[in-house]
Scaffold this motif. Structure first.
Motif, PDB file in Angstrom:
ATOM      1  N   ARG A 229      36.150  43.469  42.240  1.00 48.97           N
ATOM      2  CA  ARG A 229      36.023  41.902  42.643  1.00 48.97           C
ATOM      3  C   ARG A 229      36.464  42.196  44.056  1.00 48.97           C
ATOM      4  O   ARG A 229      36.405  40.839  44.810  1.00 48.97           O
ATOM      5  CB  ARG A 229      36.902  41.094  42.034  1.00 48.97           C
ATOM      6  CG  ARG A 229      36.367  40.922  40.428  1.00 48.97           C
ATOM      7  CD  ARG A 229      37.472  40.160  39.642  1.00 48.97           C
ATOM      8  NE  ARG A 229      36.952  39.838  38.151  1.00 48.97           N
ATOM      9  CZ  ARG A 229      36.723  40.899  37.104  1.00 48.97           C
ATOM     10  NH1 ARG A 229      36.741  42.365  37.652  1.00 48.97           N
ATOM     11  NH2 ARG A 229      36.293  40.551  36.194  1.00 48.97           N
ATOM     12  N   LEU A 277      43.644  41.533  31.993  1.00 48.14           N
ATOM     13  CA  LEU A 277      42.230  41.384  31.966  1.00 48.14           C
ATOM     14  C   LEU A 277      41.940  41.437  30.213  1.00 48.14           C
ATOM     15  O   LEU A 277      42.422  41.928  29.289  1.00 48.14           O
ATOM     16  CB  LEU A 277      41.756  43.223  32.200  1.00 48.14           C
ATOM     17  CG  LEU A 277      40.344  43.137  32.165  1.00 48.14           C
ATOM     18  CD1 LEU A 277      39.691  42.120  33.337  1.00 48.14           C
ATOM     19  CD2 LEU A 277      39.754  44.695  32.417  1.00 48.14           C
ATOM     20  N   GLN A 280      36.980  40.023  27.148  1.00 49.64           N
ATOM     21  CA  GLN A 280      35.605  39.548  27.647  1.00 49.64           C
ATOM     22  C   GLN A 280      35.416  39.982  29.018  1.00 49.64           C
ATOM     23  O   GLN A 280      34.433  40.065  29.645  1.00 49.64           O
ATOM     24  CB  GLN A 280      35.443  38.132  27.618  1.00 49.64           C
ATOM     25  CG  GLN A 280      35.205  37.605  26.348  1.00 49.64           C
ATOM     26  CD  GLN A 280      36.271  37.554  25.435  1.00 49.64           C
ATOM     27  OE1 GLN A 280      37.617  37.409  25.948  1.00 49.64           O
ATOM     28  NE2 GLN A 280      36.306  37.824  24.011  1.00 49.64           N
ATOM     29  N   SER A 282      37.627  39.382  31.921  1.00 49.45           N
ATOM     30  CA  SER A 282      37.825  38.265  32.723  1.00 49.45           C
ATOM     31  C   SER A 282      39.330  38.383  33.246  1.00 49.45           C
ATOM     32  O   SER A 282      40.163  38.716  32.378  1.00 49.45           O
ATOM     33  CB  SER A 282      37.737  36.821  32.146  1.00 49.45           C
ATOM     34  OG  SER A 282      36.418  36.587  31.837  1.00 49.45           O
ATOM     35  N   HIS A 284      43.114  37.062  34.312  1.00 50.68           N
ATOM     36  CA  HIS A 284      43.857  35.971  34.236  1.00 50.68           C
ATOM     37  C   HIS A 284      45.053  36.002  35.119  1.00 50.68           C
ATOM     38  O   HIS A 284      45.821  37.113  34.972  1.00 50.68           O
ATOM     39  CB  HIS A 284      44.451  35.666  32.695  1.00 50.68           C
ATOM     40  CG  HIS A 284      42.923  35.048  32.033  1.00 50.68           C
ATOM     41  ND1 HIS A 284      42.819  34.063  31.440  1.00 50.68           N
ATOM     42  CD2 HIS A 284      42.296  36.296  31.462  1.00 50.68           C
ATOM     43  CE1 HIS A 284      41.687  34.195  30.826  1.00 50.68           C
ATOM     44  NE2 HIS A 284      41.242  35.311  30.575  1.00 50.68           N
ATOM     45  N   SER A 304      42.559  31.504  34.476  1.00 51.59           N
ATOM     46  CA  SER A 304      41.346  32.200  34.258  1.00 51.59           C
ATOM     47  C   SER A 304      40.561  32.189  35.525  1.00 51.59           C
ATOM     48  O   SER A 304      40.505  31.117  36.159  1.00 51.59           O
ATOM     49  CB  SER A 304      40.449  31.939  33.101  1.00 51.59           C
ATOM     50  OG  SER A 304      39.287  32.511  33.095  1.00 51.59           O
ATOM     51  N   GLU A 305      40.017  33.457  35.988  1.00 52.27           N
ATOM     52  CA  GLU A 305      39.517  33.449  37.225  1.00 52.27           C
ATOM     53  C   GLU A 305      37.973  32.709  37.355  1.00 52.27           C
ATOM     54  O   GLU A 305      37.485  32.242  38.418  1.00 52.27           O
ATOM     55  CB  GLU A 305      38.968  35.158  37.601  1.00 52.27           C
ATOM     56  CG  GLU A 305      38.153  35.669  36.715  1.00 52.27           C
ATOM     57  CD  GLU A 305      37.773  37.153  36.889  1.00 52.27           C
ATOM     58  OE1 GLU A 305      38.254  37.539  38.010  1.00 52.27           O
ATOM     59  OE2 GLU A 305      36.859  37.627  36.171  1.00 52.27           O
ATOM     60  N   ASN A 306      37.725  32.547  36.281  1.00 54.70           N
ATOM     61  CA  ASN A 306      36.300  31.661  36.139  1.00 54.70           C
ATOM     62  C   ASN A 306      36.367  30.072  36.037  1.00 54.70           C
ATOM     63  O   ASN A 306      35.751  29.343  36.092  1.00 54.70           O
ATOM     64  CB  ASN A 306      35.635  32.185  34.834  1.00 54.70           C
ATOM     65  CG  ASN A 306      35.118  33.483  34.727  1.00 54.70           C
ATOM     66  OD1 ASN A 306      34.676  34.011  36.134  1.00 54.70           O
ATOM     67  ND2 ASN A 306      35.324  34.152  33.823  1.00 54.70           N
ATOM     68  N   SER A 354      35.743  27.805  42.009  1.00 55.60           N
ATOM     69  CA  SER A 354      36.547  28.805  40.994  1.00 55.60           C
ATOM     70  C   SER A 354      37.724  29.403  41.575  1.00 55.60           C
ATOM     71  O   SER A 354      37.746  29.873  42.913  1.00 55.60           O
ATOM     72  CB  SER A 354      35.629  29.647  40.359  1.00 55.60           C
ATOM     73  OG  SER A 354      35.205  30.554  41.308  1.00 55.60           O
ATOM     74  N   LEU A 356      38.296  32.653  41.240  1.00 55.11           N
ATOM     75  CA  LEU A 356      37.686  34.054  41.652  1.00 55.11           C
ATOM     76  C   LEU A 356      37.216  33.801  43.190  1.00 55.11           C
ATOM     77  O   LEU A 356      37.237  34.851  43.702  1.00 55.11           O
ATOM     78  CB  LEU A 356      36.603  34.470  40.670  1.00 55.11           C
ATOM     79  CG  LEU A 356      35.784  35.868  41.250  1.00 55.11           C
ATOM     80  CD1 LEU A 356      36.902  36.717  41.209  1.00 55.11           C
ATOM     81  CD2 LEU A 356      34.955  36.257  40.136  1.00 55.11           C
TER      82      LEU A 356
END
Length: 395
Positions: A229, A277, A280, A282, A284, A304-306, A354, A356
Motif C-alpha cells: 500500500r 490484517l 479479507q 484489509s 485495521h 478499517s482502512e476502507n 477513506s 487508506l
C-alpha cells in the motif's frame, strides 16, 4: 569382708546423711522457676544447639566441642565427629550450620572414602533443602565420582536435575543408578517423573515453535500488506554517517523510513491495540482523534482502512453529543480533520476520504503503529487561533 562394727558404722553414717538430706535443701538442684532453661543447657537434653557457644554458659557443650575439634586426633576421627555434628544441625533443620560442619569434615582430607562420600551426600542434602540446587548437584557428582554406585548420591543428583529442569540429565542419573540398584523404587519414581517432565517440555517447545512460526507468518503478511500500500513507517532517527558529502536530504530522510520492519507498527504496549490484517485482507489501525479546544480525545482500536472518517464522526457526534461540548458545536458537518507531519506541517483531510487514502499521502508517516488526527470546528475562533502560524495544506 567388712566387720559387723564397720557395717554398722556405715549404716549409721548413711542414716545420718539421709536424715540431714530430708531437713536441708540440696544446694545444686535446678530452680523451680527456671528448671527447663537449666535443663536445656545439658548437652544430652538440649532440644536445639545455641547460636553462639559461651563456654561459661555451656561448659559441658564447650567440652564436647573441644573434643570434636581436637586437632591432635587422627583426621578420620575429626571428620567423623564433624559429620555427627553436621547431622545434629541437619535434624534441627539448621542447614547452614550443617553445611559448615560437613565442609569442615571434608577439609580434614581423611583417607576414609566412605566417610568422604557420606559428608558430600549429606552436604548435598543440606544444600538441596536450602534451594541451592547447583551446589547440591556438584556435591552429588563429587560423591558419585568417589563411589559410582552410592544410592543416596544418585538419588540426590537426579532430584537436583529435575529441580533445575535438566530432565535428560536426570534420566541419565536414574539410569546409572538403576544399573546398580535395579529394584530401587525411588530411582524408578524419579525416572518416571523426569521422563514425564521431559515429554511435557518437548511438547511445550513444539507448541511454542508452531506459535512462533504462525506469528512470524502473520508479521510477514502484515509487512507485505503495508509495503503493497506504499505506507511509510516513521522510526527513530539514525545517526548520520561520517564522511558523507551529501548536503541534500530526500523527502522524509530525517526519519528512518522502513516498510520492512515491525518497529514502526508496535503500539500494543501503549494502547493495548495493534494494526492487524483481517481474513479479507484489509488493514485495521488504532486511531486517535484529538480535540485540542477541549483537551479531549477519542480512541478507535480498529479503524478499517476502507472506512471513511465521516463514518466514525457520525457515530461519535450523532444525536448524543459529548458532555464537554457545551456549545453543541461538534456536529459532523461542522468538523475539519488534520494530520501533522514530522516538520509540524498540517494537512487537511476531507471527512469523506477513506483512511487508506490518508495513509498513502506522501507526507503521512505512521508513528509507533498509531494514527493521530486533530479535529477542529470550522469557522470557530479556536480554530483560527490554533492554525495561526502553522503551515497548512489540503490533502
Amino acid at each position: 569382708m567388712a566387720s559387723s562394727t564397720e557395717q554398722n558404722d556405715s549404716d549409721d553414717g548413711m542414716d545420718e546423711f539421709m536424715d540431714k538430706f530430708k531437713t536441708q535443701r540440696y544446694k545444686n538442684a535446678f530452680s523451680e522457676d527456671s528448671w527447663e532453661e537449666e535443663f536445656n543447657k545439658v548437652p544430652m537434653f538440649m532440644k536445639t544447639a545455641p547460636e553462639e557457644l559461651d563456654p561459661k554458659k555451656y561448659p559441658e557443650l564447650a567440652c564436647l566441642q573441644a573434643i570434636i575439634h581436637d586437632e591432635d586426633r587422627p583426621p578420620e576421627e575429626q571428620a567423623k565427629s564433624l559429620k555427627d555434628e553436621g547431622n545434629a544441625f541437619f535434624k534441627e533443620k539448621n542447614y547452614q550450620k550443617a553445611i559448615l560442619s560437613y565442609t569442615a569434615g571434608l577439609k580434614k582430607k581423611c583417607d576414609d572414602q566412605d566417610l568422604n562420600t557420606v559428608l558430600l551426600t549429606n552436604r548435598a542434602a543440606a544444600h538441596f533443602h536450602l534451594g541451592n540446587m547447583r551446589s547440591a548437584l556438584n556435591d552429588a557428582a563429587a560423591a558419585k565420582k568417589i563411589k559410582p554406585d552410592h544410592l543416596k548420591a544418585l538419588i540426590r543428583g537426579a532430584q537436583c536435575c529435575i529441580e533445575l529442569r535438566n530432565f535428560s540429565e536426570a534420566i541419565q542419573w536414574c539410569d546409572e543408578g538403576l544399573k546398580a540398584h535395579p529394584t530401587d523404587k525411588k530411582l524408578q519414581e524419579l525416572r518416571a517423573a523426569a521422563d514425564k517432565h521431559k515429554r511435557a517440555a518437548e511438547r511445550d517447545a513444539r507448541k511454542a515453535k508452531v506459535k512462533e512460526k504462525k506469528l512470524h507468518g502473520e508479521k510477514e503478511a502484515l509487512l507485505a500488506a503495508v509495503k503493497d500500500r506504499d505506507i511509510k513507517l516513521f522510526q527513530s532517527a539514525k545517526p548520520r554517517q561520517r564522511g558523507s558529502d551529501s548536503e541534500d536530504e530526500d523527502e522524509g530522510s530525517s526519519a528512518a523510513i522502513s516498510q520492512l520492519s515491525l518497529d514502526g507498527l508496535s503500539s500494543q504496549e501503549v494502547t493495548g491495540a495493534q494494526v492487524f490484517l483481517d481474513e479479507q485482507g484489509s488493514l485495521h489501525w488504532p486511531v486517535f482523534f484529538f480535540y485540542p479546544e477541549h483537551q479531549q480525545s477519542d480512541f478507535i482500536s480498529a479503524f478499517s482502512e476502507n472506512s471513511c472518517f465521516i463514518d466514525h464522526l457520525a457515530v461519535m457526534f450523532g444525536e448524543e453529543l459529548p458532555p464537554w461540548d457545551t456549545d453543541r458545536k461538534y456536529r459532523p458537518q461542522n468538523l475539519q480533520l488534520y494530520f501533522e507531519d514530522e516538520e509540524e506541517t498540517l494537512y487537511q483531510v476531507n471527512p469523506e476520504t477513506s483512511l487508506l487514502k490518508a495513509l498513502q499521502h506522501k507526507r503521512f508517516f505512521v508513528r509507533a503503529g498509531i494514527l493521530s488526527f486533530f479535529v477542529l470546528v470550522k469557522d470557530s475562533s479556536f480554530r483560527k487561533q490554533f492554525l495561526t502560524g502553522k503551515k497548512i495544506q489540503e490533502l
